[in-house]
Enzyme design. Sequence first.
Site, PDB file in Angstrom:
ATOM      1  N   ASP A   1      60.846  20.626 -11.099  1.00 17.25           N
ATOM      2  CA  ASP A   1      61.447  19.500 -10.155  1.00 17.25           C
ATOM      3  C   ASP A   1      59.835  18.657  -9.364  1.00 17.25           C
ATOM      4  O   ASP A   1      60.010  17.495  -8.775  1.00 17.25           O
ATOM      5  CB  ASP A   1      62.790  18.931  -9.894  1.00 17.25           C
TER       6      ASP A   1
ATOM      7  N   GLU B   1      61.585  32.019  -3.852  1.00 18.19           N
ATOM      8  CA  GLU B   1      60.824  31.372  -2.819  1.00 18.19           C
ATOM      9  C   GLU B   1      60.060  31.755  -1.284  1.00 18.19           C
ATOM     10  O   GLU B   1      60.973  30.948  -0.202  1.00 18.19           O
ATOM     11  CB  GLU B   1      60.278  29.180  -3.128  1.00 18.19           C
TER      12      GLU B   1
ATOM     13  N   ASP C   1      64.141  22.090 -14.627  1.00 15.65           N
ATOM     14  CA  ASP C   1      64.885  22.859 -13.053  1.00 15.65           C
ATOM     15  C   ASP C   1      66.429  21.335 -13.201  1.00 15.65           C
ATOM     16  O   ASP C   1      66.015  20.205 -14.167  1.00 15.65           O
ATOM     17  CB  ASP C   1      64.500  21.605 -12.028  1.00 15.65           C
TER      18      ASP C   1
HETATM   19  O1  KIV Z   1      60.096  22.688  -9.146  1.00 14.84           O
HETATM   20  C1  KIV Z   1      59.316  23.512  -9.306  1.00 14.84           C
HETATM   21  O2  KIV Z   1      58.015  24.200  -9.828  1.00 14.84           O
HETATM   22  C2  KIV Z   1      59.784  25.572  -8.699  1.00 14.84           C
HETATM   23  C3  KIV Z   1      58.440  26.092  -8.774  1.00 14.84           C
HETATM   24  C4  KIV Z   1      58.464  26.298  -7.317  1.00 14.84           C
HETATM   25  C5  KIV Z   1      59.499  27.456  -8.634  1.00 14.84           C
HETATM   26  O3  KIV Z   1      61.016  24.918  -8.783  1.00 14.84           O
END
Ligand code: KIV
Length: 284
Positions: free
Chosen positions: A44, A182, A83
Amino acid sequence: MAVTVSTFQEMKRAGERISMLTAYDYTTARLVDAAGVDSILVGDSLGNVMLGLGDTIPVTMDDMVRHTAAVCRGTTDALVIADMPFMSYQASVYDAVVNAGRLVKEGRANAVKLEGGVVMADRIAAITAAQIPVCAHIGLTPQGVNAFGGFKVQGKSLDTARGLLADAQAIQDAGAFAVVLEAVPADLAALVTERLDIPTIGIGAGAGCDGQVLVNQDMLGMFDGFVPKFVRRFAEAGALMREAYADFDRCVKDGTFPGPEHCYAMPEGVLEELRAQEEREGQA
Ligand code: KIV
């Protein structure tokens, strides 16, 4: 060979590191997949890097479905994880299952990712029970930017470190197949990795994780502004692209583009015939 969630487990057991990059479109997905990267995350983060929204909060299910479908059309081997955007799973278990289903059914993702640990265990269990593999995401969770009061490293105190370990265990117990860590201190991420049977994928969490993920635009050096400490720029694609755009602009303006090699030729005699015809019609 297509990477599956079972491949992730086998790689963890064999001590092989897992590579993951974000992608949001067909062309980039084809390149990442052809390079042999194990997994593509349709993050996301597209709110930041594709849509210019500033953060991930406004990203919608429709955004995620559309970009996931484009990525899946360009992917042959990599495991595609989509996501779940903000408020697509927080309100209820029902929302979580229905929206995870859309990402798999309409987007054709192989798995979904959601943010949260202990508090999301029921969502993880329900989505997994619906035969949709779940990757969790703990530590710094960007959808919580308003609750965190900014982007900060997580798990530095005794209490928050214990909280992170509890989150990781709850995620595994709920049936997740992997977890993204993260912005977590490297030693703590290594401890989580050692305790879990499922693979940990780090971003700003050190080399002790089972795998690493980066945002595509960050690792390609496509941004001039703030770049987090954990990003390594594997190329200066931004500079290369700016140079190419400026070159195009110059060549259009000085008339050196297009050249004869970029033009379609008219069959011999047709233009002459056209002119002759027009002349005759003018005289009539
Ligand atoms: O949305 C994204 O790119 C992520 C990464 C930073 C792991 O969740």
